[in-house]
Structures are given as structure tokens and as C-alpha cells.
Design a protein around this motif. Structure first.
Motif, mmCIF file in Angstrom:
data_model
loop_
_atom_site.group_PDB
_atom_site.id
_atom_site.type_symbol
_atom_site.label_atom_id
_atom_site.label_comp_id
_atom_site.label_asym_id
_atom_site.label_seq_id
_atom_site.Cartn_x
_atom_site.Cartn_y
_atom_site.Cartn_z
ATOM 1 N N SER A 173 -0.459 0.423 -10.480
ATOM 2 C CA SER A 173 0.135 -0.839 -10.051
ATOM 3 C C SER A 173 -0.991 -1.794 -9.702
ATOM 4 O O SER A 173 -2.103 -1.360 -9.366
ATOM 5 N N VAL A 174 -0.705 -3.099 -9.767
ATOM 6 C CA VAL A 174 -1.729 -4.065 -9.347
ATOM 7 C C VAL A 174 -1.777 -4.190 -7.831
ATOM 8 O O VAL A 174 -2.735 -4.727 -7.276
ATOM 9 N N THR A 175 -0.752 -3.698 -7.148
ATOM 10 C CA THR A 175 -0.724 -3.726 -5.674
ATOM 11 C C THR A 175 -0.456 -2.314 -5.163
ATOM 12 O O THR A 175 0.625 -2.028 -4.627
ATOM 13 N N PRO A 176 -1.413 -1.404 -5.309
ATOM 14 C CA PRO A 176 -1.162 -0.011 -4.893
ATOM 15 C C PRO A 176 -0.884 0.148 -3.411
ATOM 16 O O PRO A 176 -0.241 1.113 -3.009
ATOM 17 N N ALA A 177 -1.335 -0.789 -2.576
ATOM 18 C CA ALA A 177 -1.085 -0.670 -1.137
ATOM 19 C C ALA A 177 0.406 -0.660 -0.818
ATOM 20 O O ALA A 177 0.817 -0.084 0.197
ATOM 21 N N ASP A 178 1.227 -1.292 -1.668
ATOM 22 C CA ASP A 178 2.670 -1.312 -1.437
ATOM 23 C C ASP A 178 3.295 0.070 -1.582
ATOM 24 O O ASP A 178 4.406 0.305 -1.103
ATOM 25 N N TYR A 179 2.603 0.972 -2.262
ATOM 26 C CA TYR A 179 3.173 2.285 -2.570
ATOM 27 C C TYR A 179 2.402 3.434 -1.928
ATOM 28 O O TYR A 179 2.856 4.575 -1.982
ATOM 29 N N ASP A 180 1.243 3.168 -1.344
ATOM 30 C CA ASP A 180 0.375 4.249 -0.864
ATOM 31 C C ASP A 180 1.077 5.171 0.125
ATOM 32 O O ASP A 180 0.979 6.401 0.016
ATOM 33 N N ASP A 181 1.774 4.595 1.101
ATOM 34 C CA ASP A 181 2.446 5.432 2.105
ATOM 35 C C ASP A 181 3.516 6.308 1.463
ATOM 36 O O ASP A 181 3.696 7.477 1.855
ATOM 37 N N HIS A 182 4.239 5.745 0.491
ATOM 38 C CA HIS A 182 5.278 6.529 -0.195
ATOM 39 C C HIS A 182 4.657 7.715 -0.928
ATOM 40 O O HIS A 182 5.129 8.858 -0.804
ATOM 41 N N PHE A 183 3.608 7.462 -1.703
ATOM 42 C CA PHE A 183 3.003 8.532 -2.485
ATOM 43 C C PHE A 183 2.318 9.568 -1.585
ATOM 44 O O PHE A 183 2.295 10.756 -1.916
ATOM 45 N N LEU A 184 1.782 9.137 -0.455
ATOM 46 C CA LEU A 184 1.142 10.090 0.444
ATOM 47 C C LEU A 184 2.170 11.078 0.992
ATOM 48 O O LEU A 184 1.909 12.282 1.072
ATOM 49 N N ALA A 185 3.351 10.570 1.354
ATOM 50 C CA ALA A 185 4.407 11.448 1.859
ATOM 51 C C ALA A 185 4.983 12.323 0.754
ATOM 52 O O ALA A 185 5.217 13.526 0.949
ATOM 53 N N LEU A 186 5.188 11.742 -0.426
ATOM 54 C CA LEU A 186 5.774 12.500 -1.535
ATOM 55 C C LEU A 186 4.808 13.558 -2.053
ATOM 56 O O LEU A 186 5.235 14.623 -2.498
ATOM 57 N N ARG A 187 3.508 13.265 -2.006
ATOM 58 C CA ARG A 187 2.522 14.258 -2.459
ATOM 59 C C ARG A 187 2.584 15.512 -1.601
ATOM 60 O O ARG A 187 2.504 16.632 -2.107
ATOM 61 N N ALA A 188 2.727 15.338 -0.307
ATOM 62 C CA ALA A 188 2.806 16.494 0.589
ATOM 63 C C ALA A 188 4.055 17.323 0.311
ATOM 64 O O ALA A 188 4.037 18.552 0.449
#
Length: 884
Positions: free
Chosen positions: A242-257
Motif C-alpha cells: 500500500s502507499v500508506t502502510p501505516a493505516d494497516y500496520d496495527d491490523h497486520f501486527l495483530a493478525l500476524r500473531a
């Protein structure tokens, strides 16, 4: 002997992947670097480009000292350092000579003066791009020896400042621009650079829309898991961008776990995702927002494992902190520590001096952020703290920590990668999923520079490669370089529910696939997702069976175990009934048996708010007035007693007591804002004066006592009570013992008469009350307790005093009322022992602290549905609800 040759790439991911490829192919003599590092290497010596941290540190150092004319008023603002960094970076990349352009405009002169000071503050070997280029061009004779043939791979554009050097190098050694299917910039054709083109790939294009950005992240994880599980792709061939990865970082961090597979964050993860970052954030929270018990507990827990001041405190030292004390100031901590002795500490050694030093450090606030960090933090936490102070403003260090990144420790070359679109354009993968293709998000809008607006230097000159154009180039590059599949994803709504438009890049085919938030996926990305996709399997789990049974039971009209029905003579119920009760617990037993068991049997408590209150709630206001009255009575009794005091003496005593209580309150409880607190104290003084000067009968030679303990209650002061406080008080023929504190007890000089008074700071009832449906028990129970402690020969009078309305409600027949209460209590006790811990008339009401444990909107639905069955089950115990 292998000939030296060089590959120039863009970004860390591209460097890692090219180095891995070179190692696998055993390509000796190959160098892989970015173009700015190539320029620094050619410039020679210790030359190096300007890095972000050094630039910010230099700006922070010189900014207060440089006169910037009209910008002087902005120098102290939190975002000024970042604005200066952005402006200088743009000017340097565009190759603009600020010193030469300074006469054109006062703003340019200010920025040029600031630039000169910044450059002087940086190490001499650290150079601007134009300086690196100038120095490197003077050393072109070394190009062939240093680099050999040069290949530029994966780059779609080059900033204007580097172009002269590239053309000059191409005159000395072979330079090949490997564009592949990428767009070739116009300026590249004007030199002798060999451009190698390639045919664009034709991947499968799929367009999807999801409910929200969080749903986008979930669908991306499902897609990646499906590709790996099906064998279509290796993890290293899959990218999400994405061009704005900060919008998704928290989501992916939780989903990765939750997913239990490696997802590499190319741009890094938040530094607060690790313990050391959390420790730094906890310290910043205290320095920015002030001391509090909650913040202190968090910081102490995070720093306890590191050497430093907190490790000198004994294990479990936080048990000395009062549970309900906010401790929101250094003064509050000082008062607390002054009262503690060595016996209060877990190891029976006084550590007050060590804790005082910590509190003294923290109370200095953000102004001493650097010194505080050096004293309290160690190791990596300290390194993170130092970096945060360099990168951002001291006043906003907490926000700066939220923006800092660190490597996530996952190998990029063997993992699914989550990255900015620019990184994917430079290092393509066979399968790509692009997120955030919404209007105004991809491509991003173009805005003027914050310090050099368009009328000073045009945006086209200052920023010839704007982010909007870069976003379009990256999108086209990804479509052309991905071999197998590209999924174009967008969210239909934002987190607030507002509709989002489609990106202008999504015009035309393919048709968009509408993905519902609650759809059953073809392939789940985690155990949780799998269970949501297989409801028949989830229903068989014990947790699901219990939840479904509870929900169905809540919807039935008859009472069930999920409504409080327990087995007869339950040991928990018998245990809490055998305890010494208070008037409050008995009131809850009569009006809310379910809440009584939850509160006293299961020890459930409503969560406490961590925010400071705007105003005191009614219970806290009552406590404040009661404390003030107790202190006032102590002062008056030492100086001749309440009976002989004049109105002026009472007013003076109230003022002194209020000052004492204010000091104690600030150390133990939350205090509203200053203006509201001042108004609250004025009201407290007024109510206290009214309560003590109320014009009813005065017993001759009266001795007045406040907060008088009975039934085993621990005395709140060193004033001796008129009886043995530890003596047991049993309500006749009820099976209950009671204990508590009588708000005020007046005893005549001859000891033959006593007045029991209970203060009420709320509004008076509409009618004269006796039991008020079981709400009002104190007056009768306290009168009985006084008679039991003083003797049957003492005449007891009991009343409720409402100082706000200056009304005193006397209890006409305490003996008969006690008999009535005992009957209600017997019925309630028998009901509870038979297993009827069900809802009562107060369950789910406005003052039910544990209503959150009931179904949603319980008062309007659940309680009404169960009311008839509960009333039948309680039987005679409900008669108290109708008592006047």
C-alpha cells in the motif's frame, strides 16, 4: 580473478534480495548499493550522505539560535523540525542552491541561513547530495577501479540532484539501466546510458472491495495463506503493499500473531511493539501527562527487569499503594511516603528515599526528559529514548515514539512481505495484492511545502517528483512486473462508517468482486478464522456450547442457572452470609440478591476509570462531606465541644477541617479540574456548616463523635469511641452480624440519652420514609447498634439529616422497625440459602455497578422478561420493596 561490477538498486528489500541472489549464484566481486551510497563512495574519504537522525539533531540544536524573521514565531512548535527536514530534503533532491536564491525572497533568505547553520553543525564528512555529486565528479578517474561496469535495476526515476553524476559516470564506464517493463524517464535518453527494455508481464488482475481497512487486511491474509497452502506460490513470491502502510500496520501486527506464519514488515514495525519501546512510552506518558498511580505501575512493571532505580525497590512494593488513590502529583506521593514505615514494605526495610528520588525525577516533566531517561532507562530502552528526543520535539516525545520503527527480525527473502508500494515496484514478486485503492489515498494528493509555498518557489521546481506521480508510476510498475496475479483491493467504508470512493486507477475492467465482512472464506488464515468459517465445528466446542446455552437461557422467561439459580446451601453463599455485614451489603441483599453474590461472593468489581473526573459523583461527594464533618467534630471537641460552639467557631472549624481533608483527598483520590474543585469545596463547607448548626434540640453537655466504629470496624482516627468498637453486634432473630460507622453520635452528659444521626448529601425524599423499599436501613440499624453498645437504659433517637434542604427525618419507632427489618432479612437469607441468587428490583438499574455483566440494555429487556419468575422465586423476600 573476477572483475568488479556494481548493481544499483532502490530500498532495503531490493538490496537484500539481490545480495541473496548473488550469493546463490556465487557472483564474486559484485557490489550492491543505492545510488547515494555510490556517490559517497566515489566522493572518497569518510564522505557519507546526510542521514535522518543527524539532520534532525542538527536542526534541533541550531533552530533556537538562528533568526528566521517571520518564521521565528514557529520555531518552538512541535512540528517545526519535521517541516524543516522536509523542506531541506526537497531542495537538496531538486538540486536547488538556497544560498544563491536567498536574495529572491525573505523566506528563502531565512531557509538559506538555517541551512548554513545546519551544515555547520553536522560532521564535516556528511554532505548534501549536490556536494557529494560535485566531489564525486572531481574523482571520476576512480570510477572504473571502484565500481567497474554499473547496472541500475528496479528504479523508475532518479532525483534531479543525482542525474549529472550518472551521466558523468556513464562517460567513463559502461552503465546499463535495466528498466524491464518499467517506464523510462525522458532525461535518460540524453546521455550514453544503455537502456535495456523488457516486455511487460500480463498477470491476472482481480479487483475486490471489502467492508473496512481491517477487513482488507483479513482478506489479504486469507489470500496469502491460500496461495501457500495450495502450492501455487512460495512465501517469498507473495507481496502485500500500500502507499500508506501505516493505516494497516496495527491490523497486520495483530493478525500476524494470530495466523502463526511469518509476515515481514519491510518498512519495520512500531518500536512500541517491543518491551523496551513500551518502557520508553510509559516514561513519556508520565513526563507528558503527569504522575498517576496507573502510569507509575505501568512504568515500574516494565523497568523492574532492568538495572536501575526501580530494581532497588523490593519485589511486590506496589502493594503499599492504596488501590483507589490516584497519586496524581509529587505532593500526593510525598504525603503517602511520609505515612509509611519500614513495616509497610514487603521486606520490612524502608525504601522511601529511593522512591522519593524516582518521584522527584519524574515530577520534572518533559523539560528534563533527557536527564530523566539517562537516570531511569538502560540498554535498548535508553537508545530508543535518545533517538526519540532527536527525531521529534521533546514536548511530543510520546507521539514521536509511536512513529519510530524497528526491524521485525523476520527474514525478508523467505517470507510473505508487507511493504510500501515503492518497495514492491523496486523489488517485484510474482503475486501482489495492493491495498487502499480509494480516492485521495492512492494516488495521494499533492500539497504545497509548509515553509516554501508555491508563490516563493513553484511546487514543480521544488518537488519535481511529487508523491502523486510516484504513486501512479508505482502502480503501473507493479502491474507490469508481477508475473502471475495482482489483486486490487479497496475498502468501502472507513472506520467511522463513511463511504469511500474508488481510486481513479480503478477505471475500467475487471469487474469488482464484492466481499462481505461475514462471508465464509475459501481458505482461513488462522484458527480463529477457521472456526468462524465452520460454525458447525465451532458449535461443538465447550466454550461455544456454554455461550449458546447462556444466550438461550437469557431469552427464556423462566429462571435458569444463568440467571443466578444455584444449588441449595452452596458453600460460597453460606460463607458470605456468615460474614459480618454492613448496612450497604444488607441493602443489596434485599434489593439485588444476584449483585450481592457477584460482589461479595465472586468479588467482582466495576472497572475503575483511568481518567480524572470532571466532577465528583454523588457517592464521592458524600464521602467528602462525611470526612469534613468528622474532622470538624474532632477540632470542636478539643476546643470545648460542639454543644458550646458558636456559629463562628463552627465555621472556623469547618474551614480548618476542609483544608486538612483537601490535602488528604488529593493524595488518595482523583481531583476534578481546579475551578470545579474550588466550587466543590465551597459547597462542602456550606453543607458542613448547615449540618453542624442545624437548629434541633441540643442535649445538655453533649459530647459529639464522628465516624463511630462498631461491630468490629477499624477506627478511622485515634479518638477513643464511647464503647468497645471490637464488640460484636447481632441483629436479633435474623442470623446477621453488622459492623460499620455511625456518621455522628451525640451523647448527653448524664449518659441517659443519645442521638444517632446519618447525613445525606442528596435531595430529600418526597415523603417521610421509614425503610424506603429497603434502601434506607442505616437509621434503624445504627440506632440498634448504639443501644446494644450503650445499654438498654439509654434512650436512643435516630434521624436522617439532609443539610442541603436543612430537613431532619426522625425514626418514630426504632424497635418496631428493627423487628420488621429482621423479618425481611430472614426471608432474604432463607431464599439465598435455597439457591435463589436471582435478580431483584435494583438489578440492571442506574446504580448497579455490575450491570455490564448482564445482557445489553438489561433494564429494558432482560429484567422485564425475568421479573415475574424472579418475584415468584424470591417469595416473601420481595415484600420489603413495598415498605414505606
Amino acid at each position: 580473478m573476477h572483475q568488479r561490477h556494481t548493481v544499483v538498486v532502490h530500498g532495503r528489500l531490493a538490496m537484500r534480495e539481490h545480495r541473496l541472489s548473488a550469493a546463490r549464484k556465487r557472483l564474486h566481486g559484485l557490489q550492491i548499493m543505492t545510488f547515494e551510497h555510490l556517490a559517497a563512495r566515489l566522493a572518497g574519504g569518510l564522505s557519507r550522505p546526510v542521514d535522518e537522525g543527524t539532520l534532525r539533531a542538527a536542526i534541533r540544536t541550531v533552530l533556537p539560535k538562528v533568526e528566521l524573521g517571520e518564521l521565528d514565531g514557529l520555531k518552538s512548535l512541535p512540528g517545526m523540525v519535521t517541516a524543516v527536514v522536509d523542506t531541506l530534503r526537497k531542495a537538496w533532491r531538486a538540486g536547488i542552491d538556497l544560498q544563491a536564491r536567498a536574495p529572491e525572497h525573505p523566506r528563502l533568505a531565512s531557509i538559506a541561513k538555517l541551512e548554513a547553520s545546519v551544515l555547520a553543525a553536522m560532521p564535516p564528512a556528511m554532505m548534501r547530495p549536490t556536494d557529494l555529486v560535485a566531489t564525486a565528479i572531481g574523482r571520476l578517474n576512480y570510477v572504473e577501479a571502484l565500481f567497474g561496469p554499473i547496472e541500475i535495476v528496479g528504479i523508475t526515476e532518479l532525483s534531479p540532484c543525482w542525474r549529472p553524476l550518472l551521466h558523468a559516470i556513464a562517460e567513463r564506464v559502461p552503465v546499463r539501466w535495466t528498466a524491464g517493463p518499467r517506464r523510462i524517464p525522458e532525461w535518460l535518453h540524453r546521455g550514453v546510458i544503455d537502456v535495456e527494455r523488457g516486455q511487460p508481464h500480463k498477470p491476472e488482475i482481480v479487483a475486490v472491495s471489502t467492508a473496512t481497512t481491517y477487513h482488507e487486511a483479513i482478506e489479504a491474509m486469507r489470500w496469502a495463506r491460500q496461495l501457500v497452502a495450495s502450492g501455487k506460490a512460495d512465501p517469498a513470491e507473495i507481496a502485500i503493499a500500500s502507499v500508506t502502510p501505516a493505516d494497516y500496520d496495527d491490523h497486520f501486527l495483530a493478525l500476524r500473531a494470530d495466523s502463526n506464519f511469518d509476515l515481514h514488515f519491510v518498512h519495520g514495525v512500531k518500536i512500541t511493539a517491543c518491551r523496551e519501546g513500551q518502557a520508553a512510552a510509559a516514561l513519556a506518558d508520565i513526563l507528558v501527562r503527569g504522575l498517576s498511580q496507573t502510569r507509575m505501575r505501568r512504568l515500574a512493571a516494565l523497568l523492574a527487569v532492568y538495572s536501575g532505580p526501580f530494581q532497588e525497590l523490593p519485589e511486590g512494593w506496589m502493594r503499599i499503594l492504596p488501590a483507589d488513590a490516584p497519586l496524581a502529583s509529587a505532593q500526593a506521593w510525598t504525603h503517602l511516603l511520609d505515612r509509611l514505615t519500614a513495616a509497610d514494605w514487603p521486606d520490612e526495610v524502608d525504601h522511601g528515599s529511593a522512591l522519593r528520588e524516582i518521584i522527584l525525577l519524574l515530577s520534572q516533566g518533559v523539560a528534563a526528559a533527557e536527564a530523566v531517561g539517562e537516570n531511569l532507562l538502560r540498554g535498548r530502552s535508553l537508545a530508543i529514548w535518545r533517538k526519540a528526543l532527536v527525531v521529534g520535539s521533546v514536548a511530543s516525545v510520546d507521539q514521536t515514539l509511536e512513529t519510530l520503527k524497528q526491524d521485525d527480525g523476520v527474514d525478508a527473502c523467505v517470507s510473505i512481505a508487507w511493504m510500501p508500494a515503492s518497495a514492491l515496484a523496486a523489488s517485484p514478486r510474482r503475486f501482489a495484492r495492493l491495498l487502499g485503492l480509494n480516492s485521495s489515498r492512492w494516488p495521494r494528493g499533492i500539497s504545497e511545502d509548509r515553509l516554501l509555498s508555491d508563490h516563493i518557489i513553484s511546487s514543480a521546481e521544488l518537488d519535481p517528483l511529487p508523491v502523486g506521480s510516484a504513486d501512479r508510476r508505482d502502480f503501473a510498475t507493479i502491474l507490469a512486473t508481477s508475473e502471475r496475479q495482482v489483486v486490487l483491493s479497496r475498502a468501502r467504508r472507513d472506520s467511522d462508517g463513511r463511504l469511500l470512493g474508488r481510486s481513479t486507477l480503478l477505471q475500467g475492467p475487471p469487474d469488482e468482486i464484492y466481499l462481505r465482512r461475514n462471508r465464509v472464506p475459501e481458505h482461513a488464515f488462522s484458527e480463529t478464522d477457521r472456526m468462524m468459517a465452520r460454525p458447525q465445528e465451532f458449535r461443538a466446542l465447550p466454550q461455544a456450547v456454554a455461550a449458546a446455552t447462556c444466550w438461550r437461557n437469557w431469552l427464556r422467561e423462566e429462571l435458569t442457572p444463568h440467571d443466578g439459580v444455584v444449588r441449595a446451601d452452596h458453600p460460597v453463599v453460606r460463607a458470605i452470609l456468615e460474614r459480618t455485614q454492613s448496612a450497604s451489603s444488607l441493602r443489596q441483599l434485599l434489593r439485588n440478591p444476584l449483585g450481592f453474590v457477584w460482589h461479595y461472593g465472586l468479588r467482582w468489581r466495576a472497572p475503575e476509570s483511568t481518567n480524572d473526573p470532571l466532577v465528583l459523583d454523588p457517592l464521592e461527594m458524600g464521602d467528602l462531606v462525611h470526612l469534613t464533618l468528622d474532622r470538624t467534630l474532632r477540632i470542636l471537641e478539643v476546643n470545648g465541644g460542639l454543644a458550646a460552639a458558636t456559629a463562628l467557631q463552627i465555621a472556623d472549624a469547618v474551614a480548618g477541617a476542609t483544608a486538612q481533608v483537601t490535602e488528604i483527598w488529593a493524595t488518595e483520590r482523583a481531583v476534578p479540574p481546579r475551578v470545579i474543585w474550588r466550587r466543590t469545596l465551597d459547597e462542602t463547607r456550606q453543607l458542613s456548616r448547615r449540618a453542624l448548626t442545624f437548629g434541633d434540640e441540643r442535649l445538655p453537655g453533649t459530647r459529639a463523635f464522628g465516624e463511630v466504629p462498631f461491630g468490629g470496624a477499624v477506627p478511622k482516627s485515634d479518638v477513643a469511641p464511647p464503647w468497645i468498637a471490637a464488640a460484636s453486634v447481632q441483629i436479633p432473630e435474623s442470623g446477621f452480624r453488622i459492623a460499620g460507622y455511625i456518621d455522628r453520635l451525640d451523647i448527653s452528659a448524664d449518659g441517659r440519652r443519645a442521638l444517632v444521626r446519618d447525613y445525606k448529601t442528596g435531595k430529600k425524599p418526597a415523603d417521610n420514609i421509614v425503610l424506603d423499599g429497603g434502601r434506607e436501613l442505616q437509621r434503624c440499624l445504627y440506632a440498634f447498634a448504639a443501644k446494644a453498645m450503650l445499654g438498654d437504659e439509654v434512650e436512643i433517637s435516630a434521624s436522617l439529616l439532609y443539610p442541603r434542604d436543612e430537613i431532619d427525618l426522625r425514626l418514630d419507632n426504632p424497635e418496631a422497625t428493627l423487628v420488621e427489618i429482621a423479618g425481611y432479612l430472614r426471608a432474604a437469607r432463607a431464599n439465598l440459602l435455597s439457591g435463589g441468587a436471582v435478580l431483584g428490583i435494583d438489578t440492571g438499574g442506574s446504580y448497579d455497578d455490575l450491570a455490564l455483566a448482564l445482557p445489553a440494555n438489561a433494564a429494558a429487556t432482560y429484567c422485564k422478561r425475568k421479573a415475574a419468575a424472579a418475584t415468584t422465586r424470591l417469595g416473601d423476600a420481595t415484600q420489603v420493596w413495598d415498605a414505606p
